[in-house]
Design an enzyme around this catalytic site. Structure first.
Site, mmCIF file in Angstrom:
data_model
loop_
_atom_site.group_PDB
_atom_site.id
_atom_site.type_symbol
_atom_site.label_atom_id
_atom_site.label_comp_id
_atom_site.label_asym_id
_atom_site.label_seq_id
_atom_site.Cartn_x
_atom_site.Cartn_y
_atom_site.Cartn_z
ATOM 1 N N ASN A 1 0.833 -1.202 0.000
ATOM 2 C CA ASN A 1 0.000 0.000 0.000
ATOM 3 C C ASN A 1 0.868 1.252 0.000
ATOM 4 O O ASN A 1 1.572 1.528 0.992
ATOM 5 C CB ASN A 1 -0.912 0.026 1.230
ATOM 6 C CG ASN A 1 -1.724 1.317 1.305
ATOM 7 O OD1 ASN A 1 -2.688 1.493 0.568
ATOM 8 N ND2 ASN A 1 -1.322 2.240 2.173
ATOM 9 N N GLU A 2 0.885 1.981 -1.110
ATOM 10 C CA GLU A 2 1.424 3.338 -1.264
ATOM 11 C C GLU A 2 2.938 3.446 -1.173
ATOM 12 O O GLU A 2 3.471 4.567 -1.167
ATOM 13 C CB GLU A 2 0.753 4.309 -0.273
ATOM 14 C CG GLU A 2 -0.745 4.441 -0.506
ATOM 15 C CD GLU A 2 -1.414 5.548 0.289
ATOM 16 O OE1 GLU A 2 -2.555 5.902 -0.047
ATOM 17 O OE2 GLU A 2 -0.793 6.048 1.250
ATOM 18 N N ASN A 3 3.664 2.337 -1.143
ATOM 19 C CA ASN A 3 5.113 2.445 -0.975
ATOM 20 C C ASN A 3 5.845 2.805 -2.262
ATOM 21 O O ASN A 3 6.862 3.511 -2.225
ATOM 22 C CB ASN A 3 5.674 1.146 -0.394
ATOM 23 C CG ASN A 3 5.186 0.911 1.018
ATOM 24 O OD1 ASN A 3 4.686 1.816 1.671
ATOM 25 N ND2 ASN A 3 5.311 -0.309 1.495
ATOM 26 N N SER B 1 -0.407 -0.583 -4.789
ATOM 27 C CA SER B 1 -1.543 0.300 -5.008
ATOM 28 C C SER B 1 -1.226 1.609 -4.302
ATOM 29 O O SER B 1 -0.988 1.623 -3.085
ATOM 30 C CB SER B 1 -2.822 -0.319 -4.456
ATOM 31 O OG SER B 1 -3.932 0.482 -4.742
ATOM 32 N N HIS C 1 -4.894 6.391 -6.152
ATOM 33 C CA HIS C 1 -5.401 6.805 -4.855
ATOM 34 C C HIS C 1 -5.683 8.300 -4.905
ATOM 35 O O HIS C 1 -4.783 9.101 -5.180
ATOM 36 C CB HIS C 1 -4.391 6.504 -3.751
ATOM 37 C CG HIS C 1 -4.224 5.049 -3.440
ATOM 38 N ND1 HIS C 1 -3.609 4.586 -2.293
ATOM 39 C CD2 HIS C 1 -4.600 3.944 -4.124
ATOM 40 C CE1 HIS C 1 -3.607 3.261 -2.296
ATOM 41 N NE2 HIS C 1 -4.196 2.848 -3.405
#
Length: 812
Positions: free
Chosen positions: A419-421, A465, A484
């Site tokens: 997630n978001e890395n 993501s 996102h």
């Protein structure tokens, strides 16, 4: 035959030299709560009072008895832990069995012919994380906590919706497994469908005892009336079951969810004149379906479309976080309740977010049954993760463990690396700060895709993501892959969701406080105000209240010294904001192929983006999700010159709709009207610019547009200006309360009849009793219209109490 003995009883927890009774599965916090030694950390400011718990070492103990009967004396006895949180040393009778440092793995220790005092000594997670950080070096993250240095539920260290309650304990079951000759160590079913025929390819690994090293072993399997048999070669076997014309598993709304019992048996073939011996068995429910992730390039960029059994799907999704900061308290019934709420809201995809846990099998079982597709993150979120030892080996072992455990579930449709890395590496100033140090890219772009390809090649993998598919594009480029959308909540008006059409919106959302009854329980004795001490403590987002207030102020006059009004308006804005995004993006199918709202649920009572609050109460957002995620949706979208009518049909049948468009004045007078007879094919969208004579002027303060599909009971409204600038009449409506049916308040029907325009009427049912539930959320009524509201479990049903629980938009 293998047997299992659950070790749930007889555990104690050492606390300052005394021994407390401990529950397994459980954790230190829940044991201390049961003993009355700490206050409930979910109430008031108590979270801060129990911070010391996560910074101490803790020891669980019990006695392991020797085998008492011949039936118990197998060749091998294993001590099995399904979940240890997190850094632990396990000793039996003074001898070390092993050390662990991963909450997300299962562990097995040989304790054959061993007994005596069993101790599980947990180090402070902070101490373990700091020791690893000393080895690997500093890495950036989004919170001042060391969660990326330990393989533990990251959000136990706090998040922008969660408390900092750093846990320790045996959070999943513990048991003894006794077996002889051999056991089924691992079963991997690869389930595929081709040209209507199903295939189950079973890859089976065996573990043998010393006595069973040379024994002839056979495996058999059956599913859907088909059987297969094979011989174990070395320590593995391969079986293939071809199932003709199986009933296909579909996401909810697309078909049924047939499940098939798959059973595998291991036997030791006897020598001539002796019987075969049953050694072990394994069973799961599987489903036959074909899921492809279409990431084809087109004139709009790079797609991200789930195609199930050949049918492209607009994913109607929600993000899922752990439903409790203490996961051992989440029961199968609680999973079923929360996931049934999701299904009843029209949701067909649940994304398990990477800062939580790989959920219990009970979670995925319910998703299998309800037709909820599962997008599973690997557990990395919002931080740069070291790739050196000891973490790298733990990451690989954890991934292998959970891919194999979860792959039988037909609901599981996607593995996601993080997630978001990837976004953080490129956009959050990590890259220069790292100066070449590892940060997790090797996990997401190399290790994890290799493991998925090896273990579960039937499913798609995406590196993260958001992710655009390659470094050729910005990781959060809306035109490529997943996106996102957080700029709107953080800095803008929700109307700006309509400024772009991402290919797949994997996260977006808007905050609101929980239900009033939840706040009263969580903040006992506090005079509620947006900035009261408890409210601020239960608001974890950076400038959360500032963003809430600015979101309200863009549309309404911000209330002063009126908490009830503030509470109502923040909930209205949350529902409107999420609806604005989903309506816009659904109207652009198939360019946009999915929305995953942040978030479905909460883990404690808090102001957050959730649709279901921490006490399980439904916010108005939940009911709005049910409307905007329905198969059929009517919406009015702002256009360049005139509004655009979008009629979205996600059902399997054509939609023959008569849509009535009315341009109206604030007093209810109809200025212009037209009917449109439309047919929208299955799984398609119809868009039409509203005729000019029906469109209110862009700056009109006394006119608005209404679209109704009367036969379907659907309505859309378009107001050209913000509510604070519109000339609303003072709302006037009558309330009739029926006679309650049933005991304890039972069920009561409330009829509201509008005499004026009534915008966003809301009955806050929990004001009629903490257990009261209303069957619907926001309603906009025209003069003369009625709405019937069904309320269950209301303690108060008097007309005055009902009126006090009703809210609507009022003139500025």
């Amino acid at each position: 035959m293998k047997e299992a003995v659950q070790l749930t009883e007889g555990w104690s927890l050492d606390h300052d030299g005394s021994s407390l009774s401990a529950q397994v599965p459980g954790c230190v916090h829940t044991d201390l709560l049961t003993a009355g030694l700490i206050p409930d950390p979910y109430l008031g400011l108590n979270e801060s009072e129990v911070a010391w718990v996560g910074r101490r070492a803790w020891t669980y103990s019990r006695n392991l008895e020797p085998a008492q009967t011949a039936a118990e004396r197998h060749e091998r006895t294993d001590l099995v832990f399904d979940g240890l949180d997190t850094a632990a040393v396990i000793t039996l009778d003074g001898h070390e069995l092993g050390r662990t440092r991963n909450m997300h793995r299962r562990y097995r220790f040989d304790v054959t012919d061993r007994h005596g005092p069993l101790h599980v000594e947990f180090a402070s997670a902070y101490e373990e994380a700091e020791a690893v950080r000393a080895l690997t070096g500093e890495r950036p993250n989004v919170y001042p906590e060391p969660f990326q240095y330990i393989r533990k539920m990251a959000c136990s260290f706090g998040w922008d919706w969660g408390p900092t309650l750093v846990t320790a304990g045996m959070w999943r079951p513990v048991r003894l497994e006794r077996w002889s000759t051999a056991r089924l160590a691992e079963v991997r079913p690869l389930v595929t469908v081709h040209d209507g025929a199903g295939r189950v390819e079973l890859r089976i690994d065996i573990e043998r005892t010393g006595q069973g090293a040379d024994r002839h072993l056979e495996v058999s399997a059956q599913v859907g009336g088909v059987q297969a048999h094979g011989t174990v070669v070395g320590d593995s076997a391969l079986l293939i079951l071809d199932v003709p014309d199986p009933d296909l598993w579909w996401p909810r709304g697309y078909g049924e969810q047939p499940l098939y019992d798959l059973e595998v048996t291991l036997v030791s073939r006897g020598t001539e004149g002796t019987e075969s011996r049953h050694l072990d068995s394994w069973s799961r429910r599987i489903g036959f379906r074909d899921v492809v992730l279409d990431r084809s390039a087109d004139e709009h960029g790079t797609g991200f479309i789930f195609v199930v059994n050949g049918v492209p799907v607009f994913a109607r999704g929600v993000n899922w976080i752990p439903d409790d900061v203490f996961p051992s308290r989440i029961t199968p019934d609680r999973y079923r309740t929360r996931l049934r709420q999701a299904a009843e809201a029209g949701i067909d995809l649940v994304r398990i977010w990477g800062g939580g846990i790989y959920e219990d099998d009970a979670f995925y079982d319910v998703c299998d049954e309800l037709g909820l597709m599962v997008w599973q993150d690997f557990l990395f979120a919002c931080a740069a993760y070291p790739e050196e030892q000891p973490l790298r080996g733990e990451v690989e072992a954890e991934a292998r463990d959970n891919v194999v455990r979860l792959m039988p579930h037909p609901s599981l449709v996607l593995w996601n690396g993080n997630n978001e890395n990837l976004w953080g590496f490129r956009d959050w100033d990590w890259e220069p700060a790292l100066a070449g140090d590892s940060w997790g890219g090797g996990y997401y772009l190399d290790l994890l895709p290799r493991l998925v390809a090896e273990l579960d090649p039937t499913r798609s993998y995406t590196a993260g993501s958001p992710w655009s598919g390659s470094w050729d594009h910005h990781p959060n480029d809306p035109a490529h892959g997943t996106h996102h959308s957080w700029e709107v909540w953080n800095r803008r008006d929700y109307a700006e969701y309509r400024d772009s059409v991402p290919r797949f919106v994997a996260e977006f959302g808007w905050q609101a406080p929980p239900a009033l009854a939840t706040l009263r329980r969580a903040l006992p004795g506090e005079r509620l105000a947006p900035d009261s001490p408890g409210m601020l403590h239960h608001q974890k987002a950076e400038d959360g209240n500032g963003k809430l207030n600015r979101g309200v102020a863009r549309h309404f006059r911000l209330p002063e010294d009126d908490f009830d009004r503030w509470h109502y308006l923040t909930q209205v804005v949350q529902a409107r904001a999420v609806a604005a995004g989903i309506e816009h993006w659904r109207s652009h199918w198939p360019v946009c192929a999915g929305t995953v709202v942040w978030q479905l649920n909460d883990c404690w009572p808090v102001s957050s983006w959730a649709a279901v609050d921490g006490d399980g109460r439904l916010k108005p957002l939940y009911h709005e999700l049910r409307r905007v995620y329905a198969d059929r949706l009517l919406t009015l979208q702002p256009g360049a010159d005139c509004p655009v009518l979008a009629v979205v049909n996600q059902s399997a049948e054509p939609w023959h709709a008569t849509v009535t468009l009315r341009r109206m004045r604030a007093d209810g007078t109809v200025v212009a009207e037209r009917q449109l007879d439309l047919t929208v094919p299955a799984r398609q969208v119809y868009r039409q610019t509203v005729p000019g004579e029906l469109a209110p002027d862009a700056l009109a303060t006394k006119e608005f547009l209404v679209a109704d599909a009367d036969a379907d009971g659907l309505r859309a409204v378009h107001f050209p200006v913000a509510d604070k600038d519109f000339a609303y009449p003072a709302p006037h409506y009558d309330v009739a309360v029926g006679t309650p049916v049933g005991s304890g308040g039972g069920s009561v029907e409330i009829v509201v009849t509008a005499h004026t325009l009534v915008r966003d009427l809301l009955l806050q049912a929990d004001r009629l009793g903490p257990d009261a539930v209303c069957d619907s959320g926001l309603h906009t009524l025209l003069p003369g219209e009625q709405v019937r509201l069904r309320v269950n479990n209301a303690a108060e049903t008097g007309a005055n109490a009902v009126r006090a629980a009703l809210f609507c938009v009022e003139p500025a």
